[in-house]
Design an enzyme around this catalytic site. Structure first.
Site, PDB file in Angstrom:
ATOM      1  N   SER A  65      -0.764   0.094 -12.943  1.00  0.00           N
ATOM      2  CA  SER A  65      -0.010  -0.718 -11.995  1.00  0.00           C
ATOM      3  C   SER A  65      -0.908  -1.534 -11.057  1.00  0.00           C
ATOM      4  CB  SER A  65       0.923   0.206 -11.227  1.00  0.00           C
ATOM      5  OG  SER A  65       1.750  -0.492 -10.368  1.00  0.00           O
ATOM      6  N   GLU A 371      12.616  -0.218  -2.968  1.00  0.00           N
ATOM      7  CA  GLU A 371      11.639   0.260  -2.007  1.00  0.00           C
ATOM      8  C   GLU A 371      11.131  -0.971  -1.258  1.00  0.00           C
ATOM      9  OE1 GLU A 371       9.428   4.180  -3.306  1.00  0.00           O
ATOM     10  OE2 GLU A 371       8.828   2.557  -4.620  1.00  0.00           O
ATOM     11  N   THR A 503       0.216   9.854  -4.028  1.00  0.00           N
ATOM     12  CA  THR A 503      -0.768   9.197  -4.897  1.00  0.00           C
ATOM     13  C   THR A 503      -2.184   9.197  -4.323  1.00  0.00           C
ATOM     14  OG1 THR A 503      -0.430   7.034  -3.880  1.00  0.00           O
ATOM     15  CG2 THR A 503       1.006   7.578  -5.720  1.00  0.00           C
TER      16      THR A 503
END
Ligand code: 16G
Ligand code: MG
Length: 545
Positions: A65, A371, A503
């Site tokens: 990503s 989000e 993360t």
């Protein structure tokens, strides 16, 4: 068993570095690419098992990503195109961390626990982003799949949401669409072209959009898609990967976090711009005004634009379907206030991470989830889709109702209902702006964001922080939430929360208030509280300058 001999043989070519422990996190495995070869092989194995178990096609996407180019990662996609179910995230972590000699045993354990019938056929779809490491890593996935004598189809370069789309198409016997990139382009662009027919006489300026492709897969796929859009959208593609490095000084994450335009794009005042992230599942919009100020339109603004329009269409169509917006604790307080108080929409707060929002949105007739960072989409329940479709063919309704129903039907087709999709979201936003004859400035002016600040605090063990109420309150360590409550009381329109990152090895702090100074000070004060109550390491957080 011959089957496991093959696994043992192949696995030798994808050895696990002894002692290396990795976790299937919020968005799969993600770390430096040179630590991932064994993970990819094993995810190939696991995908084959999941396919046998569900008797459906499973997806494996190789991407990291918005992470830097040196990183890579992998995630699994379940039959309807959604994120893999939590129990199998656990299997993924176990399989990934089994030392070389116990790999087959762990595999057998999972087979037994899930009662997988090994004689069942398996099919796995594989996609990858443009990282140099993705080539060999996706090969390792293929090895994993074939060592269980399962069938793999390698799509090569795809955006993450395109792979989710393919998996869903395949498992719905193509009712959702055709499982090819052309099928994806055709479905989305036809819906887009139909929608723009309701916005005639658009000027070239109105059709013009600057796109920052983050030097990644999204740029490549946008170029492929452009002819399908039949000039209804005129894209100037920047950061297309021909020169710059992936996600470096560009892309949706950079723009959102830095609150400034990406490098490599020249913007004139008032021009509409958007940025994708490295695998094109996120998007943010922005422009600079005539005074040179940067305005960001993030996931909250996107959710507001879309949900408001949907509500309007439902009213016109005379359909009593409930539209709900699902946000996270990071949603700007102004957006929530506007949606609840002005638009009278149902708003729900979910935990950070796409799977939580997606799950929550499935509970409504129409669930719009985003989000703040720009990941989101719209989910229509089967019943809602059915009622909308019925209305489009109802001979007894007036033209206004019919037209609204047809618009809704095209919006359904334009959405990637499997996961947030930068390309699909972009077309959706462009269509809504066009139909409403709205400029990006008018969209931005729907409400004004409250000033906010995000900070990170290093602590010895971030797991000491436990949250509740969709991460808005900390129940542990004792005393921390009381301290936050006291600090928040000192400011107007203020709100703050802390949560352990999923993360990164940090605790994240979010604060908002009526002024920039208040938001910055509150964020700093809360950081100090985290440092004190949750075992901060290193220097105490300094005031924000
Ligand atoms: C992952 C999530 C994203 C979330 C972010 C939060 C997916 C596909 N991605 O990137 O939705 O916003 O993690 O990161 O679920 P944090 O826990 O470090 O704040
Ligand atoms: Mg992404």
């Amino acid at each position: 068993m011959a089957q496991f001999e093959k696994v043992s043989q192949y696995s030798v070519q994808h050895p696990k570095p002894t002692g290396l422990v990795l976790q299937y996190g919020t968005a799969g495995f993600r770390t430096h690419a040179n630590q991932l070869d064994h993970i990819m092989f094993r995810m190939g194995l696991l995908a084959a098992l999941r396919s046998k178990k569900t008797k459906s096609t499973i997806g494996v996407m190789v991407t990291a990503s918005h992470n830097p180019e040196e990183d890579n990662g992998v995630k699994l996609i379940d039959p309807m195109g959604e994120m893999v179910t939590p129990a199998w995230e656990g299997h993924a972590t176990r399989l990934a961390n089994a030392e070389q000699e116990s790999l087959v045993m762990t595999l057998k354990d999972i087979i037994e626990m899930e009662a997988v019938d090994l004689s069942q056929n398996a099919s796995v779809f594989i996609g990858k982003d443009t990282r140099p490491s993705s080539e060999t890593l996706s090969q390792a996935v293929l090895d994993g799949v074939s060592s269980l004598d399962s069938h793999a189809y390698d799509y090569g370069l795809l955006t993450t949401p395109q792979l989710h789309f393919m998996v869903c198409c395949k498992n719905t016997q193509f009712r959702y669409g055709t499982a090819t990139v052309e099928g994806y382009y055709e479905k989305l662009s036809q819906a887009f072209i139909q929608l723009t027919k309701h916005a005639p006489n658009r000027t070239d300026d109105q059709k013009h959009l600057l796109v920052d492709g983050a030097n990644g897969i999204g740029a490549l796929k946008m170029r492929e898609m452009e002819p399908f859009l039949q000039k209804e959208l005129k894209i100037s593609l920047h950061n297309d990967g021909s020169q710059g490095k992936l996600n470096f000084l560009c892309g949706a994450d950079y723009v959102k976090v830095q609150q400034k335009p990406p490098e490599g794009i020249k913007m004139n005042a008032g021009e509409r711009c958007c940025s994708f992230d490295g695998d094109a599942d996120r998007i943010v919009y922005y422009f600079i005004n005539s005074a040179g100020q940067f305005h960001l339109l993030d996931g909250d603004k996107i959710a507001t634009l879309i949900s408001t329009y949907l509500k309007e269409l439902l009213t016109q169509a005379g359909l009593d379907l409930q539209v709900a917006v699902v946000q996270t604790a990071y949603a700007n307080g102004s957006s929530t206030h506007y949606l609840v108080e002005t638009m009278k929409l149902t708003v729900q707060c979910a935990k950070t991470g796409v799977k939580h929002l997606h799950h929550a949105a499935q509970e409504f007739d129409i669930g719009v989830y985003f989000e703040a960072n720009g990941h989101g989409t719209i989910l229509f329940s089967k019943a809602a889709e059915g009622r909308i479709q019925q209305l489009t063919v109802d001979p007894n309704i007036n033209d206004e109702k019919k037209s609204a129903a047809v618009l809704l039907e095209n919006l359904i087709n334009l959405c990637n209902q499997t996961v947030g999709d930068a390309i699909s979201d972009m077309l959706l936003i462009e269509a809504v702006l066009a139909i409403r004859g709205m400029t990006v400035q008018q969209w931005d002016a729907i409400y004004s964001d409250l000033p906010n600040r995000q900070l990170k605090v290093k602590v010895a063990d971030r797991r000491v922080i436990e949250t509740t109420d969709a991460e808005r309150r900390a129940v542990r360590p004792a005393g921390l939430q009381d301290a936050i409550d006291e600090l928040v009381k000192k400011y107007q329109k203020s709100r703050a929360f802390v949560r352990p990152s999923g993360t990164e090895d940090v605790v994240r702090v979010y604060a908002e208030a009526d002024t920039k100074e208040a938001a910055d000070t509150l964020a700093h004060e809360v950081s100090v509280a985290v440092y004190k109550f949750a075992g901060g390491v290193g220097e105490e957080p300094k005031p924000f300058l």
